[in-house]
Structure formats: structure tokens, C-alpha cells
Design a protein around this motif. Structure first.
Motif, PDB file in Angstrom:
ATOM      1  N   LEU A 121      -6.774   7.884   7.563  1.00 61.33           N
ATOM      2  CA  LEU A 121      -7.707   7.471   8.841  1.00 61.33           C
ATOM      3  C   LEU A 121      -8.891   6.811   7.969  1.00 61.33           C
ATOM      4  CD1 LEU A 121      -8.022  10.978  10.454  1.00 61.33           C
ATOM      5  CD2 LEU A 121      -6.716   9.048  11.052  1.00 61.33           C
ATOM      6  N   SER A 122      -8.734   6.695   6.592  1.00 62.82           N
ATOM      7  CA  SER A 122     -10.253   6.123   5.986  1.00 62.82           C
ATOM      8  C   SER A 122      -9.881   4.996   5.174  1.00 62.82           C
ATOM      9  CB  SER A 122     -11.022   7.279   5.204  1.00 62.82           C
ATOM     10  OG  SER A 122     -10.044   7.919   4.686  1.00 62.82           O
ATOM     11  N   PHE A 123      -8.575   4.798   4.802  1.00 59.10           N
ATOM     12  CA  PHE A 123      -8.421   3.729   3.748  1.00 59.10           C
ATOM     13  C   PHE A 123      -8.695   2.277   4.261  1.00 59.10           C
ATOM     14  CE2 PHE A 123      -4.521   3.314   6.521  1.00 59.10           C
ATOM     15  CZ  PHE A 123      -4.267   1.723   6.453  1.00 59.10           C
ATOM     16  N   ALA A 124      -9.448   1.568   3.198  1.00 60.38           N
ATOM     17  CA  ALA A 124      -9.810   0.189   3.487  1.00 60.38           C
ATOM     18  C   ALA A 124      -8.864  -0.710   3.744  1.00 60.38           C
ATOM     19  CB  ALA A 124     -10.956  -0.166   2.601  1.00 60.38           C
ATOM     20  N   TYR A 125      -9.011  -1.713   4.620  1.00 62.29           N
ATOM     21  CA  TYR A 125      -7.931  -2.993   4.499  1.00 62.29           C
ATOM     22  C   TYR A 125      -8.418  -4.074   5.473  1.00 62.29           C
ATOM     23  CZ  TYR A 125      -7.004  -1.444   9.304  1.00 62.29           C
ATOM     24  OH  TYR A 125      -7.404  -1.350  10.999  1.00 62.29           O
ATOM     25  N   VAL A 166       3.991   7.174  -8.753  1.00 60.13           N
ATOM     26  CA  VAL A 166       5.082   6.760  -9.333  1.00 60.13           C
ATOM     27  C   VAL A 166       5.669   5.635  -8.609  1.00 60.13           C
ATOM     28  CG1 VAL A 166       7.674   7.328  -9.889  1.00 60.13           C
ATOM     29  CG2 VAL A 166       6.070   8.829 -10.542  1.00 60.13           C
ATOM     30  N   LEU A 167       5.783   5.779  -7.241  1.00 59.35           N
ATOM     31  CA  LEU A 167       6.446   4.702  -6.362  1.00 59.35           C
ATOM     32  C   LEU A 167       5.322   3.654  -6.590  1.00 59.35           C
ATOM     33  CD1 LEU A 167       8.195   4.788  -3.108  1.00 59.35           C
ATOM     34  CD2 LEU A 167       6.125   3.340  -3.270  1.00 59.35           C
ATOM     35  N   ALA A 168       4.064   3.775  -6.514  1.00 58.63           N
ATOM     36  CA  ALA A 168       3.062   2.671  -6.719  1.00 58.63           C
ATOM     37  C   ALA A 168       3.329   1.804  -7.956  1.00 58.63           C
ATOM     38  CB  ALA A 168       1.878   3.156  -6.461  1.00 58.63           C
ATOM     39  N   CYS A 169       3.655   2.566  -9.109  1.00 54.90           N
ATOM     40  CA  CYS A 169       3.676   1.884 -10.334  1.00 54.90           C
ATOM     41  C   CYS A 169       4.968   1.316 -10.466  1.00 54.90           C
ATOM     42  CB  CYS A 169       3.455   3.197 -11.586  1.00 54.90           C
ATOM     43  SG  CYS A 169       1.915   3.743 -11.576  1.00 54.90           S
ATOM     44  N   GLU A 170       5.990   1.893  -9.806  1.00 55.42           N
ATOM     45  CA  GLU A 170       7.367   1.020  -9.848  1.00 55.42           C
ATOM     46  C   GLU A 170       7.383  -0.184  -9.083  1.00 55.42           C
ATOM     47  OE1 GLU A 170      10.292   1.795 -11.221  1.00 55.42           O
ATOM     48  OE2 GLU A 170       9.549   3.590 -12.355  1.00 55.42           O
ATOM     49  N   ALA A 171       6.363  -0.157  -8.020  1.00 59.85           N
ATOM     50  CA  ALA A 171       6.471  -1.547  -7.026  1.00 59.85           C
ATOM     51  C   ALA A 171       5.573  -2.466  -8.174  1.00 59.85           C
ATOM     52  CB  ALA A 171       5.656  -1.079  -5.822  1.00 59.85           C
ATOM     53  N   ALA A 172       4.610  -1.933  -8.703  1.00 59.46           N
ATOM     54  CA  ALA A 172       3.891  -2.908  -9.670  1.00 59.46           C
ATOM     55  C   ALA A 172       4.701  -3.464 -10.539  1.00 59.46           C
ATOM     56  CB  ALA A 172       2.512  -2.308 -10.232  1.00 59.46           C
ATOM     57  N   MET A 173       5.729  -2.672 -11.195  1.00 60.03           N
ATOM     58  CA  MET A 173       6.758  -3.151 -12.033  1.00 60.03           C
ATOM     59  C   MET A 173       7.618  -4.371 -11.542  1.00 60.03           C
ATOM     60  SD  MET A 173       7.410   0.371 -14.146  1.00 60.03           S
ATOM     61  CE  MET A 173       8.607  -0.407 -15.296  1.00 60.03           C
ATOM     62  N   LEU A 174       7.680  -4.230 -10.341  1.00 61.89           N
ATOM     63  CA  LEU A 174       8.607  -5.260  -9.665  1.00 61.89           C
ATOM     64  C   LEU A 174       7.597  -6.630  -9.649  1.00 61.89           C
ATOM     65  CD1 LEU A 174      10.556  -3.256  -7.090  1.00 61.89           C
ATOM     66  CD2 LEU A 174      11.302  -4.354  -9.099  1.00 61.89           C
ATOM     67  N   GLY A 175       6.413  -6.485  -9.481  1.00 59.67           N
ATOM     68  CA  GLY A 175       5.514  -7.521  -9.551  1.00 59.67           C
ATOM     69  C   GLY A 175       4.766  -7.539  -8.402  1.00 59.67           C
ATOM     70  N   ALA A 176       4.651  -6.540  -7.654  1.00 67.14           N
ATOM     71  CA  ALA A 176       3.833  -6.402  -6.372  1.00 67.14           C
ATOM     72  C   ALA A 176       2.427  -6.142  -6.759  1.00 67.14           C
ATOM     73  CB  ALA A 176       4.434  -5.237  -5.397  1.00 67.14           C
ATOM     74  N   ASP A 177       1.453  -6.556  -5.874  1.00 66.91           N
ATOM     75  CA  ASP A 177      -0.074  -6.155  -5.774  1.00 66.91           C
ATOM     76  C   ASP A 177      -0.050  -4.833  -5.129  1.00 66.91           C
ATOM     77  OD1 ASP A 177      -2.710  -6.395  -6.360  1.00 66.91           O
ATOM     78  OD2 ASP A 177      -2.615  -7.804  -4.341  1.00 66.91           O
ATOM     79  N   VAL A 178      -0.491  -3.860  -6.049  1.00 60.68           N
ATOM     80  CA  VAL A 178      -0.381  -2.471  -5.242  1.00 60.68           C
ATOM     81  C   VAL A 178      -1.766  -1.748  -4.879  1.00 60.68           C
ATOM     82  CG1 VAL A 178       0.785  -0.107  -5.315  1.00 60.68           C
ATOM     83  CG2 VAL A 178       1.871  -2.233  -6.161  1.00 60.68           C
ATOM     84  N   ASP A 179      -1.995  -1.023  -3.903  1.00 59.24           N
ATOM     85  CA  ASP A 179      -2.747  -0.201  -3.775  1.00 59.24           C
ATOM     86  C   ASP A 179      -2.485   1.243  -3.292  1.00 59.24           C
ATOM     87  OD1 ASP A 179      -5.090  -2.217  -3.573  1.00 59.24           O
ATOM     88  OD2 ASP A 179      -4.208  -2.451  -1.377  1.00 59.24           O
ATOM     89  N   ALA A 204       0.724  -1.203   0.028  1.00 57.69           N
ATOM     90  CA  ALA A 204      -0.094   0.111   0.195  1.00 57.69           C
ATOM     91  C   ALA A 204       0.930   1.371   0.019  1.00 57.69           C
ATOM     92  CB  ALA A 204      -0.881  -0.052   1.274  1.00 57.69           C
ATOM     93  N   ASP A 205       0.672   2.257  -0.897  1.00 56.36           N
ATOM     94  CA  ASP A 205       1.271   3.463  -0.845  1.00 56.36           C
ATOM     95  C   ASP A 205       0.264   4.326  -0.554  1.00 56.36           C
ATOM     96  OD1 ASP A 205       2.761   5.714  -1.224  1.00 56.36           O
ATOM     97  OD2 ASP A 205       2.936   5.461  -3.458  1.00 56.36           O
ATOM     98  N   ILE A 206       0.105   4.978   0.880  1.00 57.95           N
ATOM     99  CA  ILE A 206      -0.874   5.937   1.327  1.00 57.95           C
ATOM    100  C   ILE A 206      -0.335   7.239   1.070  1.00 57.95           C
ATOM    101  CG2 ILE A 206      -2.384   6.270   3.372  1.00 57.95           C
ATOM    102  CD1 ILE A 206      -1.816   3.601   4.236  1.00 57.95           C
ATOM    103  N   GLY A 207      -0.981   8.107   0.430  1.00 50.70           N
ATOM    104  CA  GLY A 207      -0.701   9.272  -0.121  1.00 50.70           C
ATOM    105  C   GLY A 207       0.213   9.304  -1.191  1.00 50.70           C
ATOM    106  N   CYS A 208      -0.329   8.360  -2.191  1.00 48.80           N
ATOM    107  CA  CYS A 208       0.343   7.991  -3.188  1.00 48.80           C
ATOM    108  C   CYS A 208       1.010   9.289  -4.391  1.00 48.80           C
ATOM    109  CB  CYS A 208      -0.360   6.814  -4.017  1.00 48.80           C
ATOM    110  SG  CYS A 208      -1.616   7.563  -5.005  1.00 48.80           S
TER     111      CYS A 208
END
Length: 231
Positions: free
Chosen positions: A102-106, A58-71, A50-54
């Protein structure tokens, strides 16, 4: 809980429009910095991140490029729109969520890594602690939280000197006007590094690293202990 009239309203914060989002487009080093952060965190294929305050995503997409499942989570529609553009450009899949700390679902104990950069300071200290507790609960035992934010390293009597140094640093290195620093000091909720450290460890995190770098910036690597481990 979020419907209670005393609960903090994250959406009243300043900086949620396209004008602020455009600042991110001036940052030419964002890809390299995101990759360096993910390398440091040793992100693995199949991790749930999870990238909170994404921000612009860019960081979220770079993590996805590494094969992560990203929120990719942000309170700003303008930022989420940028994140979706970034994902399309990179041909990766991310899930966007219009929410804040304070409101992200998890689901409890579900994330292998949570990252939050330059977002926590939007909350007053009481609500910072609430947000940190939510992140702790969202992480799997043994997983990590990486926090980077604007914090005060000095004691209160150094504020005038440090604020002027911070304004000068940002003007010279990031192209931010002094007015942006003034706005931050007046309207947002940065606090002292030692306060942040106490919040993090009181929730239960083990503090792996605290790095205070550049004027008023801090980075923290935290680990949620496994069952039976000491925090």
C-alpha cells in the motif's frame, strides 16, 4: 494519502522482526525456486522488476544476476537487511525500499514485471484490492504480475478439514509448527482463490494462469493489457 487516519497501517502486522527473518534461513531450496520462477517469467536483461514483500531478497538478487534493474521492497527492516546481505554475497546491485503493497513508491507504467509472494494475505480484502490496483498502475502495458500466496481453494464448509491438512503438510514438508498455521488463521487475512481471481480481473488484469498447488497455496500470472486489448 498515506497520512489519512483511515488508511490501513501495514506496519502493525505481526512478523516484522529478526526471529521471523530467521525462518527464511532454514529454506535450502530458495535459490532454485527463485531461479525457476524467473525462468518461467522469462526475465530479460534491462527489465525493471519489483519484488514486493521481497523477504530475504533471494529472488530479487537472482533477477539482478540476470541483468534486471531491481527494486526489493519489504515492510520489515530485518528482511531488508537480509536482502542487502544476499546482494553483497552475490555481488549484485539492488535498490531496497522500506514499504509495503500500500505504500511502495512507483512511477505509473514503469515496471516490466512485479512479483509478490506470500505477502498479499497480510491485508484485509478491501486493501488487497487497493494493493492490486496500485500494482496494475505501476506496470507497463503488456507487462506481467506474478502473485503467489496462501489462499483457500475450497468453499467455507471445508475449512476445518483443509486447515488441518495444511498444518500437517507444512509440518512434514517445511518444518513449520502447527502453531504457525494457527497464528495465520487467527491473525492474518488469507481469502478464497475465487475472490483473488475476481479482484485481479476487475482491476483490469488478464488472467494468464491460475495454479492451485499444495494445501491452500495458489499462484497467478497476470498481464496488463496493452491499449486497445481486452482484459
Amino acid at each position: 494519502m498515506l497520512a489519512r487516519d483511515w488508511y490501513y497501517n501495514e506496519r502493525r502486522q505481526i512478523g516484522l522482526d529478526s526471529a521471523v527473518a530467521s525462518i527464511y534461513e532454514l529454506d535450502d531450496d530458495r535459490d532454485a525456486r527463485a531461479r525457476a520462477t524467473l525462468d518461467m517469467l522469462n526475465v530479460q536483461r534491462g527489465w525493471r522488476v519489483a519484488d514486493i514483500g521481497c523477504g530475504n531478497g533471494v529472488l530479487a538478487c537472482e533477477a539482478a544476476m540476470l541483468g534486471a534493474d531491481v527494486d526489493a521492497i519489504d515492510i520489515s527492516p530485518a528482511m531488508l537487511a537480509l536482502a542487502e546481505i544476499q546482494a553483497g554475497d552475490r555481488k549484485v546491485a539492488i535498490r531496497t525500499q522500506s514499504a509495503g503493497l500500500l505504500s511502495f513508491a512507483y512511477q505509473p507504467n514503469s515496471y516490466d514485471l512485479v512479483v509478490s509472494e506470500f505477502t498479499l494475505h497480510h491485508l484485509p480484502d478491501f486493501w488487497k484490492a487497493v494493493a492490486i490496483s496500485r500494482i496494475y498502475n505501476a506496470l507497463k502495458p503488456g507487462a506481467c504480475f506474478f502473485l503467489r500466496d496462501i489462499v483457500f481453494v475450497s468453499m467455507p464448509d471445508g475449512s476445518e478439514r483443509d486447515v488441518e491438512a495444511w498444518a500437517d503438510f507444512n509440518a512434514k514438508n517445511h518444518g513449520f509448527a502447527r502453531d504457525s498455521v494457527v497464528t495465520h488463521m487467527r491473525d492474518e487475512h488469507s481469502t478464497f482463490g475465487w475472490v483473488i481471481e475476481r479482484m485481479l480481473t476487475d482491476v483490469g488484469f488478464a488472467l494468464v494462469l491460475a495454479d492451485y498447488h499444495a494445501p491452500l497455496h495458489g499462484a497467478y500470472l497476470l498481464r496488463k493489457p496493452k491499449s486497445g486489448e481486452q482484459g
